[in-house]
Design a protein around this motif. Structure first.
Motif, PDB file in Angstrom:
ATOM      1  N   ASP A 134       0.772  -1.286  -0.177  1.00 49.60           N
ATOM      2  CA  ASP A 134      -0.189  -0.059   0.027  1.00 49.60           C
ATOM      3  C   ASP A 134       0.840   1.218   0.104  1.00 49.60           C
ATOM      4  O   ASP A 134       1.760   1.541   0.956  1.00 49.60           O
ATOM      5  CB  ASP A 134      -0.818   0.134   1.260  1.00 49.60           C
ATOM      6  N   THR A 135       0.728   2.065  -1.110  1.00 48.62           N
ATOM      7  CA  THR A 135       1.583   3.370  -0.952  1.00 48.62           C
ATOM      8  C   THR A 135       0.806   4.588  -0.758  1.00 48.62           C
ATOM      9  O   THR A 135       1.161   5.618  -0.982  1.00 48.62           O
ATOM     10  CB  THR A 135       2.284   3.413  -2.284  1.00 48.62           C
ATOM     11  N   GLY A 136      -0.363   4.492  -0.179  1.00 48.09           N
ATOM     12  CA  GLY A 136      -1.478   5.460  -0.018  1.00 48.09           C
ATOM     13  C   GLY A 136      -2.273   5.841  -1.029  1.00 48.09           C
ATOM     14  O   GLY A 136      -3.440   5.821  -0.647  1.00 48.09           O
ATOM     15  N   ASP A 137      -1.837   5.996  -2.283  1.00 51.12           N
ATOM     16  CA  ASP A 137      -2.770   6.198  -3.318  1.00 51.12           C
ATOM     17  C   ASP A 137      -3.049   5.060  -4.290  1.00 51.12           C
ATOM     18  O   ASP A 137      -3.874   4.919  -5.124  1.00 51.12           O
ATOM     19  CB  ASP A 137      -2.459   7.581  -4.199  1.00 51.12           C
ATOM     20  N   GLU A 138      -2.421   4.015  -4.229  1.00 48.68           N
ATOM     21  CA  GLU A 138      -2.523   2.799  -4.740  1.00 48.68           C
ATOM     22  C   GLU A 138      -1.911   1.599  -4.190  1.00 48.68           C
ATOM     23  O   GLU A 138      -1.126   1.685  -3.300  1.00 48.68           O
ATOM     24  CB  GLU A 138      -2.252   2.935  -6.323  1.00 48.68           C
ATOM     25  N   LYS A 139      -2.179   0.452  -4.545  1.00 47.84           N
ATOM     26  CA  LYS A 139      -1.670  -0.808  -4.092  1.00 47.84           C
ATOM     27  C   LYS A 139      -1.112  -1.665  -5.224  1.00 47.84           C
ATOM     28  O   LYS A 139      -1.380  -1.561  -6.213  1.00 47.84           O
ATOM     29  CB  LYS A 139      -2.589  -1.769  -3.709  1.00 47.84           C
ATOM     30  N   LEU A 140       0.376  -1.826  -4.924  1.00 49.60           N
ATOM     31  CA  LEU A 140       1.103  -2.239  -6.078  1.00 49.60           C
ATOM     32  C   LEU A 140       1.775  -3.889  -5.547  1.00 49.60           C
ATOM     33  O   LEU A 140       2.100  -3.804  -4.706  1.00 49.60           O
ATOM     34  CB  LEU A 140       2.573  -1.382  -6.210  1.00 49.60           C
ATOM     35  N   GLN A 141       1.774  -4.611  -6.877  1.00 56.42           N
ATOM     36  CA  GLN A 141       2.301  -5.656  -6.526  1.00 56.42           C
ATOM     37  C   GLN A 141       3.819  -5.621  -6.921  1.00 56.42           C
ATOM     38  O   GLN A 141       4.267  -5.148  -8.155  1.00 56.42           O
ATOM     39  CB  GLN A 141       1.743  -6.859  -7.555  1.00 56.42           C
ATOM     40  N   ILE A 142       4.750  -6.067  -6.050  1.00 51.19           N
ATOM     41  CA  ILE A 142       6.102  -5.966  -6.100  1.00 51.19           C
ATOM     42  C   ILE A 142       7.131  -7.070  -5.832  1.00 51.19           C
ATOM     43  O   ILE A 142       6.795  -7.739  -4.698  1.00 51.19           O
ATOM     44  CB  ILE A 142       6.748  -4.656  -5.466  1.00 51.19           C
ATOM     45  N   VAL A 143       7.630  -7.602  -6.614  1.00 50.49           N
ATOM     46  CA  VAL A 143       8.587  -8.784  -6.349  1.00 50.49           C
ATOM     47  C   VAL A 143       9.920  -8.384  -5.811  1.00 50.49           C
ATOM     48  O   VAL A 143      10.770  -7.444  -6.112  1.00 50.49           O
ATOM     49  CB  VAL A 143       9.103  -9.546  -7.549  1.00 50.49           C
ATOM     50  N   CYS A 144      10.054  -8.866  -4.422  1.00 53.32           N
ATOM     51  CA  CYS A 144      11.487  -8.594  -3.730  1.00 53.32           C
ATOM     52  C   CYS A 144      12.181  -9.688  -3.108  1.00 53.32           C
ATOM     53  O   CYS A 144      11.591 -10.749  -2.800  1.00 53.32           O
ATOM     54  CB  CYS A 144      10.576  -7.821  -2.388  1.00 53.32           C
ATOM     55  N   MET A 204      10.343  -1.483  -6.700  1.00 51.66           N
ATOM     56  CA  MET A 204      11.169  -1.745  -5.902  1.00 51.66           C
ATOM     57  C   MET A 204      11.203  -1.583  -4.415  1.00 51.66           C
ATOM     58  O   MET A 204      10.630  -0.409  -4.258  1.00 51.66           O
ATOM     59  CB  MET A 204      12.556  -1.449  -6.639  1.00 51.66           C
ATOM     60  N   LEU A 205      11.391  -2.132  -3.442  1.00 53.92           N
ATOM     61  CA  LEU A 205      11.330  -2.082  -2.037  1.00 53.92           C
ATOM     62  C   LEU A 205      12.974  -1.917  -1.909  1.00 53.92           C
ATOM     63  O   LEU A 205      13.714  -2.911  -2.163  1.00 53.92           O
ATOM     64  CB  LEU A 205      11.000  -3.049  -1.192  1.00 53.92           C
ATOM     65  N   CYS A 206      13.420  -0.801  -1.309  1.00 55.86           N
ATOM     66  CA  CYS A 206      14.722  -0.353  -1.313  1.00 55.86           C
ATOM     67  C   CYS A 206      15.421  -0.527  -0.024  1.00 55.86           C
ATOM     68  O   CYS A 206      15.037  -0.308   1.010  1.00 55.86           O
ATOM     69  CB  CYS A 206      14.838   1.184  -1.790  1.00 55.86           C
ATOM     70  N   ALA A 207      16.742  -0.919  -0.070  1.00 53.45           N
ATOM     71  CA  ALA A 207      17.617  -0.675   0.966  1.00 53.45           C
ATOM     72  C   ALA A 207      18.238   0.400   0.949  1.00 53.45           C
ATOM     73  O   ALA A 207      18.282   1.307  -0.158  1.00 53.45           O
ATOM     74  CB  ALA A 207      18.976  -1.831   0.916  1.00 53.45           C
ATOM     75  N   LEU A 208      18.864   1.015   1.867  1.00 56.26           N
ATOM     76  CA  LEU A 208      19.448   2.266   2.007  1.00 56.26           C
ATOM     77  C   LEU A 208      20.586   2.553   1.282  1.00 56.26           C
ATOM     78  O   LEU A 208      20.714   3.742   0.570  1.00 56.26           O
ATOM     79  CB  LEU A 208      19.958   2.720   3.620  1.00 56.26           C
ATOM     80  N   ALA A 268      14.790  -9.387  -0.839  1.00 58.71           N
ATOM     81  CA  ALA A 268      15.191  -9.250   0.466  1.00 58.71           C
ATOM     82  C   ALA A 268      14.518 -10.328   1.662  1.00 58.71           C
ATOM     83  O   ALA A 268      13.567 -10.619   1.649  1.00 58.71           O
ATOM     84  CB  ALA A 268      14.850  -7.980   1.065  1.00 58.71           C
ATOM     85  N   PRO A 269      15.605 -10.639   2.351  1.00 57.46           N
ATOM     86  CA  PRO A 269      15.226 -11.878   3.323  1.00 57.46           C
ATOM     87  C   PRO A 269      14.306 -11.344   4.464  1.00 57.46           C
ATOM     88  O   PRO A 269      13.735 -12.161   4.949  1.00 57.46           O
ATOM     89  CB  PRO A 269      16.791 -12.488   3.858  1.00 57.46           C
ATOM     90  N   ASN A 270      14.329 -10.018   4.815  1.00 52.65           N
ATOM     91  CA  ASN A 270      13.659  -9.513   6.015  1.00 52.65           C
ATOM     92  C   ASN A 270      12.303  -8.882   5.287  1.00 52.65           C
ATOM     93  O   ASN A 270      11.729  -8.449   6.186  1.00 52.65           O
ATOM     94  CB  ASN A 270      14.542  -8.434   6.554  1.00 52.65           C
ATOM     95  N   VAL A 271      11.661  -9.181   4.193  1.00 56.57           N
ATOM     96  CA  VAL A 271      10.455  -8.623   3.859  1.00 56.57           C
ATOM     97  C   VAL A 271       9.399  -9.374   4.496  1.00 56.57           C
ATOM     98  O   VAL A 271       9.698 -10.600   4.429  1.00 56.57           O
ATOM     99  CB  VAL A 271      10.260  -8.535   2.470  1.00 56.57           C
ATOM    100  N   ARG A 272       8.407  -8.782   5.023  1.00 55.00           N
ATOM    101  CA  ARG A 272       7.308  -9.716   5.831  1.00 55.00           C
ATOM    102  C   ARG A 272       6.238  -8.596   5.613  1.00 55.00           C
ATOM    103  O   ARG A 272       5.985  -7.625   5.477  1.00 55.00           O
ATOM    104  CB  ARG A 272       7.823  -9.957   6.895  1.00 55.00           C
ATOM    105  N   LYS A 273       4.826  -9.404   5.979  1.00 51.35           N
ATOM    106  CA  LYS A 273       3.642  -8.626   6.001  1.00 51.35           C
ATOM    107  C   LYS A 273       3.674  -7.716   7.159  1.00 51.35           C
ATOM    108  O   LYS A 273       4.200  -7.970   8.412  1.00 51.35           O
ATOM    109  CB  LYS A 273       2.415  -9.691   6.096  1.00 51.35           C
ATOM    110  N   GLU A 282       4.561 -10.076 -12.593  1.00 50.44           N
ATOM    111  CA  GLU A 282       4.704  -8.734 -12.786  1.00 50.44           C
ATOM    112  C   GLU A 282       5.239  -8.060 -11.521  1.00 50.44           C
ATOM    113  O   GLU A 282       4.632  -8.310 -10.396  1.00 50.44           O
ATOM    114  CB  GLU A 282       3.214  -8.053 -13.095  1.00 50.44           C
ATOM    115  N   SER A 283       6.099  -7.106 -11.689  1.00 53.23           N
ATOM    116  CA  SER A 283       6.441  -6.254 -10.569  1.00 53.23           C
ATOM    117  C   SER A 283       6.427  -4.825 -10.804  1.00 53.23           C
ATOM    118  O   SER A 283       7.008  -4.356 -11.707  1.00 53.23           O
ATOM    119  CB  SER A 283       8.085  -6.760 -10.355  1.00 53.23           C
TER     120      SER A 283
END
Length: 787
Positions: free
Chosen positions: A67-77, A115-119, A79-84, A111-112
């Motif tokens: 959820d990005t506030g104005d839409e919901k995006l399907q993203i392939v990630c 991107m979910l980002c690391a610093l 990262a080992p620490n991604v979670r609900k 489809e992605s």
């Protein structure tokens, strides 16, 4: 100096954006290499992971719904620490990161849309990050608002200007120094620094002692704090350190670096429990060993300054602390050092051993008042963010002059130097904006300059301040209005250079720095050398005296590259010390080697070529018949039988001759003159005489003499015997061979007789000619050569 604009705003209001600030600072003389946001990325929002499922065709990828506030995006990630439920940084399609532009993609059939980002993917250097920030995506707090700006939430919404400062502006290596500069630029006040704290316990002066045993330390302060808690630094400290290019470590170490950035004063923290109540500042012993905080063993010299405790060195002053007293996670009690050391010695040490942020500031000089301010600020922050208990008292060793400088100058002086007509009110305004105290009395200003501006000491420094803030672009080019006349001395220099060039020599310009071993070359009377305090290489360790040392290096360089025919000269200064005073002397040197073409003929250089150059030059300068060559006071680098000292009016002014085979086996002919000594013999302008209307009578004569007799001595005697009617003497032959004895030589002279008022007769010329022959035979015990 990396300037964080957020850090700067802590001390001065900034009325412009960072780009305008960078340009305005350049206008007043502070150039920058770059100006950009700390995080140079766009299209980022805070998102929340609503779903997180394994990728159907991968064992490490996940398919998330964010959820990005104005839409919901399907993203392939991956990262080992991604979670609900995790709050994350989302780069939406179209987002621009430092190394990539985000686009919709298909990852293994799924489809992605972003991107979910690391610093580190946002451009933040990995050295500033923890392992979890490098190995996984950034995890934001529960208070992160979905759809908002993640950079602002993280406190990384900063801009950084990387200034390339001049070496004299050490005050700008601090936020306070920059605040004063920016405040002067925009007429803003600088905010006070918070330094309050509470003291308790016994006075430190009763239990702790500082011994200073070297003149290279002029100020040393020691302050004790107890009961510190080592933990992570407050977020604002970490972010300001990162923006300034310094890696956060823990609250105690970070506070030390933070205060250094604020005040420009480097600090050092010791684990107080390792000091046994005493610190000593001294010079190191040659080959003394010290293991520094980077776990490297350093070999020191007597020029290095060290901090010691009970005889053992525990820190390299102004550069880096020692490993034995470092702050660890178990440290509870700290001794704070704030000091000023000899900046030249720190420069030499840091260049040889290690450059650091601290040494960079020590090298450029420090404000002694900031030394006190820094230790007060440090106690304030340690009490606030490390739960420290500040012990009563301050150990002080202070030999610094902390008086502000007073400079008197007139408005007329300022305007004349700048070539402007700046109103008096504007001049006063500029100086007061710089926070200088200004008193005006008529046309005179009395300006009090605070100690923080160590670069200002003379009137011209104040004029520079007025000029750069008034605007260098406002200075209009004007022709000089003062009366000018050509300088004779410099004109003579140019004439000498032109004459040497006319004689077929090429001018060289070489470094005035040479090897120490080359300094004694070609010296008749040994000079005391001028050494460079901190030479970049051994080849440039001392200032030269003889220019021939430089010309020989040029000859060697060219010969090594196949260039053998060399005819060069150089005119420049020679440097030396005399009775403790530094002196310099203008000198001319020339060198001939190999061959040269005269018309269609190729001739190998010999002694008479360099001698001809000398004679032509001296005659041109008006010293005709006032110079001679004597075989006395010759340097060992010259051939003993093909060299001479050049004497003008009885005073030795230089040397001429062939290089001795022991020095260089090649046939090299050199000449060197002291132009200063030569021009001390002032000569009148060359007078033009009428050419005689009457014919010359020429007579040739050759004498067989001992080979040790000098031709110039014979020539002088001929001139004396010949009187006024002998107009010219020319040596046209020198013979040593089978036709005469081995210990003899034959010198042949062409004599020219003339009278300006009448034609000479053969009888009267023969009378003088025979007188010359008899006189030479009697004086030099020689005979006339028949054939």
């Amino acid at each position: 100096m990396k300037l964080s604009t957020k850090f700067l705003k802590d001390y001065v209001d900034l009325p412009v954006d960072y780009k305008t600030l960078a340009d305005d600072m350049t206008r007043i003389g502070n150039e920058y290499d770059s100006s950009e946001p700390l995080i140079n990325a766009s299209g980022l929002v805070i998102g929340e992971v609503l779903e997180c499922n394994p990728h159907p065709d991968s064992d490490h990828l996940h398919v998330t719904l964010v959820d990005t506030g104005d839409e919901k995006l399907q993203i392939v990630c991956g990262a080992p620490n991604v979670r609900k439920g995790l709050k994350v940084i989302v780069a939406k399609p179209g987002a621009v990161l430092p190394e990539i532009t985000i686009k919709k993609s298909n990852i293994r059939g799924v489809e992605s849309n972003g991107m979910l980002c690391a610093l580190f993917e946002l451009g933040l250097d990995k050295k500033y990050l923890h392992d979890e920030d490098i190995n996984g995506i950034c995890e934001l707090g529960e208070d992160a608002k979905v759809g908002s700006d993640p950079i602002k939430y993280l406190g990384l919404d900063d801009e950084v200007i990387d200034f390339e400062l001049t070496s004299n502006r050490g005050d700008l290596l601090s936020i306070l120094g920059m605040a004063y500069e920016v405040g002067a630029l925009y007429n803003k006040d600088v905010k006070e620094m918070e330094t309050s704290y509470k003291e308790s316990g016994e006075d430190i002066n009763k239990t702790f002692k500082v011994n200073v045993e070297t003149p290279d330390c002029t100020l040393f302060l020691a302050k004790s704090v107890k009961g510190v808690e080592i933990k992570e630094s407050p977020d604002f400290i970490k972010k300001r350190l990162i923006a300034s290019g310094i890696r956060p470590i823990n609250n105690v170490v970070d506070i030390s670096n933070y205060v250094m950035l604020e005040t420009g004063q480097p600090l050092h923290f010791y684990d107080a429990d390792t000091l046994n109540g005493e610190l000593t500042v001294r010079n190191a012993s040659d080959n003394e060993k010290l293991t520094t905080l980077d776990k490297c063993e350093r070999t020191l010299s007597s020029s290095d300054i060290v901090i010691a405790s009970h005889g053992k060195s525990i820190g390299l002053a102004g550069v880096m602390g020692g490993l034995d007293t470092e702050i660890t996670l178990n440290t509870k009690n700290i001794m704070i050092e704030s000091a000023i050391f000899n900046n030249v010695k720190i420069r030499q040490t840091s260049k040889r051993i290690l450059r650091s942020e601290a040494s960079n500031r020590f090298e450029k000089g420090l404000d002694p008042k900031r030394t006190y301010l820094a230790i007060e600020r440090c106690c304030n922050l340690l009490e606030k963010y490390a739960d420290a208990k500040v012990q009563t008292g301050l150990v002080i060793y202070d030999k610094e002059n902390k008086d502000d400088k007073e400079i008197e100058i007139t408005f007329d002086k300022i305007n004349k130097v700048l070539g402007l007509e700046i109103p008096k009110e504007r001049v006063v305004e500029i100086l007061e904006n710089l926070k200088f105290q200004v008193k005006v009395k008529g046309d005179t200003l009395k300006v009090t300059v605070p100690t923080r501006r160590i670069d200002i000491s003379i009137k011209e420094d104040l004029i520079e301040e007025v000029g750069r803030f008034y605007g260098l672009e406002n200075i209009v080019g004007k022709l000089p209005t003062v009366p000018l006349k050509p300088g004779k001395f410099n004109k003579t220099y140019r004439e000498i250079k032109h004459k040497m060039a006319d004689l077929g020599l090429n001018e060289c310009l070489s470094y005035a720095l040479i090897r120490e071993s080359e300094f004694p070359y070609f010296q008749v009377e040994p000079k005391e050398m001028v050494k460079v305090l901190d030479p970049m290489t051994d080849e440039h360790a001392v200032m030269r005296y003889s220019l021939l040392a430089s010309l020989m290096n040029i000859y060697t360089y060219n010969k090594a590259r196949g260039i053998n025919d060399i005819h060069i000269f150089e005119m420049g200064n020679g440097f030396y010390k005399e009775n403790g005073e530094y002196k310099e002397e203008m000198r001319l040197a020339a060198l001939l080697a190999g061959e040269s073409k005269y018309g269609f003929e190729t001739i190998k250089f010999n002694f008479y070529d360099i001698k001809g150059i000398l004679e032509d030059l001296l005659d041109y300068l008006g010293y005709q018949d006032r110079y001679s060559l004597v075989t006395e006071n010759l340097p060992k680098e010259l051939h003993p039988y093909q060299s001479a000292s050049v004497v003008v009016n009885g005073k030795t002014v230089g040397i001429i001759g062939k290089i001795a085979p022991s020095f260089n086996k090649d046939d090299i002919y050199v000449l060197e003159l002291s132009i200063n000594k030569l021009l001390e013999n002032r000569v009148k302008g060359i007078q033009v005489a009428e050419i005689s209307k009457y014919p010359n009578i020429l007579k040739d004569v050759a004498f067989i003499l001992d080979k040790d007799i000098i031709a110039s001595d014979v020539q002088k005697e001929i001139k004396r015997l010949g009187g006024k009617l002998l107009r010219d003497i020319e040596i046209f032959d020198c013979y040593q061979g089978d036709k005469i004895a081995k210990d003899k030589k034959s010198l042949a002279f062409k004599l020219t007789f003339n009278d300006m008022n009448r034609t000479l007769t053969d009888d009267e010329v023969m009378e003088i000619f025979n007188k010359i022959i008899e006189g030479i035979k009697n004086k030099f015990k020689c005979e006339v050569r028949d054939k």
